[in-house]
Design an enzyme around this catalytic site. Structure first.
Site: not given
Lengths: 196, 254
Positions: A76, A177, A179
């Site tokens: 990001c 993202h 994650e």
């Protein structure tokens, strides 16, 4: 050892949790030598570009990160800071990628931030080996990197095609993202951790 | 294409879910972590946790819950309820929340929005706006606070516009007229707010059927839709809902 660069930008815990679910432990550090010695480096980021760059420079990490040769993943804002310049706070970045980061125009039809799940295409390179074209990833950003020769994945929002991922040599970045992108995101992290 | 989001909301008190959840085969039906984990594996695009803990002393429980949730789930989540200070926000974000929502405290002190946005980034500052029909207001809707008990005399649209310009990244818009009725979202409210501001709007309050979701996306111009009991009691199954909406032409992450 996986180093997670600490420079005051948020979401580090989300990255650590994701690593832990995949069976890895990340070391959160701003120590130049620890970062240089790491097998892999993750450069997360949520926040504002000029403040983040200021923090990196104060810690002397800008030169360190640029000079790394091990697999490096910016996420990001991390990916945006790897570029040469960002319109956010007129910020000079690390210059690992020559690209410029620009702001999305906002309207009621294409709101800013670009927030939510969007599909990625044109997947290239080792990060995307086990991810299908059109997979959905979670994005939250107001600035974007236009398409370029370093684009490793594309995404489209408000009529603009932009770089969902960049890659050059050992340096990789994702605008989304991984994650926070469920099992598809975990496959990308897993490729970074295991296949590179 | 950016998809529309489906968001289950979990009311949490002292670390436990409070609205009955009787359908899940969970080891502990009151465990917010178990429920969150179930939803993240069954189609939810995002989650919202609303802390209805009465006392400040119990805030620590919420922070612990946020840590546990962050360890378990890999989709974004927002935490709201009673957030007043920068320190509250810092603790929740550090514990792993992706966004926080502010409600009454922001109405009383709008300056907290730019303060939070500049420190943590607009993307993690959600304005929770509770509104009620009031023909005396220019937009027809008044902002209410304290769980709907207190009117503010503040037009809902002008507050939404102000919050967006102060740096809020998203609006969680709840119709206090529709909330709990299961008669459908307030399409007029959502549409008037969503068409006039340039940040995403989550519609909340009133979901009772799959058709209600279609309506709020198609006519209410919502970017996301939130519901609680229809999901908790499995009156609506999220994967089925998303398949239905996708068939109707609403972009969904399937």
């Amino acid at each position: 050892m996986i180093a997670v660069v600490k420079y005051g930008a948020g979401n580090i815990r989300s990255v650590l949790s994701a690593l832990s679910r995949l069976g890895y432990e990340g070391i959160v550090t701003d120590d130049p030598d620890t970062i240089r010695c790491a097998d892999k480096v993750i450069f997360p980021g949520v926040g504002e570009a000029s403040q983040a760059m200021k923090a990196l420079r104060e810690k002397g990490l800008d030169d360190v990160l640029r000079s790394l040769t091990q697999p490096f993943l910016g996420i990001c804002l991390g990916m945006q800071l790897m570029c040469s310049f960002s319109e956010e706070g007129d910020t000079e970045g690390l210059g690992i990628f020559p690209e410029r980061v620009i702001r999305f125009p906002s309207s009621a039809d294409s709101k800013v931030p670009h927030m939510g799940w969007n599909s990625i295409s044109g997947l290239k390179g080792p990060l995307f080996g086990s991810v299908s074209e059109g997979s959905f990833m979670y994005f939250v950003h107001s600035y974007y990197v236009p398409l370029s020769q370093n684009t490793a994945a594309t995404c489209s929002y408000g009529g603009i095609e932009f770089s969902a991922a960049l890659a050059k040599d050992n340096f990789m970045g994702t605008q989304f993202h991984p994650e926070k992108s469920g099992s598809s995101g975990e496959r990308i992290l897993s490729a970074f951790l295991e296949d590179l | 294409m950016l998809t529309k989001r489906i968001i289950p909301c979990l009311d949490v008190k002292d670390g436990r879910t409070v609205k009955g959840v009787n359908f899940l085969n969970l080891r502990d039906a009151g465990s917010a972590v178990e429920l969150a984990s179930y939803y993240s594996e069954h189609g939810a695009d995002e989650l919202v946790f609303l802390d209805i803990t009465a006392t400040v002393e119990n805030r620590g429980t919420m922070v612990q819950l946020v840590c546990d949730v962050a360890d378990r789930i890999s989709i974004p989540f927002t935490v709201g309820g009673g957030i007043r200070t920068k320190d509250d926000v810092d603790r929740l974000l550090s514990a792993g929340a992706d966004k926080i929502s502010v409600n009454s405290a922001a109405v009383r002190n709008p300056g907290m929005i730019p303060e939070l946005a500049s420190q943590f980034g607009s993307q993690c500052v959600v304005l929770a706006l509770d509104a009620r029909r009031n023909p005396a207001m220019p937009s027809g809707f008044e902002t209410v606070i304290d769980g709907g008990r207190t009117g503010t005399g503040l037009d809902a649209l002008s507050w939404a516009e102000q919050a967006a310009s102060l740096g809020a990244g998203e609006i969680l818009l709840t119709s206090m007229d529709a909330d709990g009725t299961k008669n459908g979202f307030d399409v007029d409210l959502t549409s008037i707010i969503s068409s006039n501001i340039v940040i995403p709007v989550i519609a909340s309050g009133g979901a009772g059927s799959k058709e209600d979701f279609l309506e709020i996306f198609r006519y209410g111009k919502a970017d996301a839709a939130l519901a609680a009991s229809v999901f908790h009691f499995r009156e609506i199954d999220i994967p089925e809902l998303k398949a239905y909406l996708d068939d109707e032409g609403i972009p969904m992450r399937i």
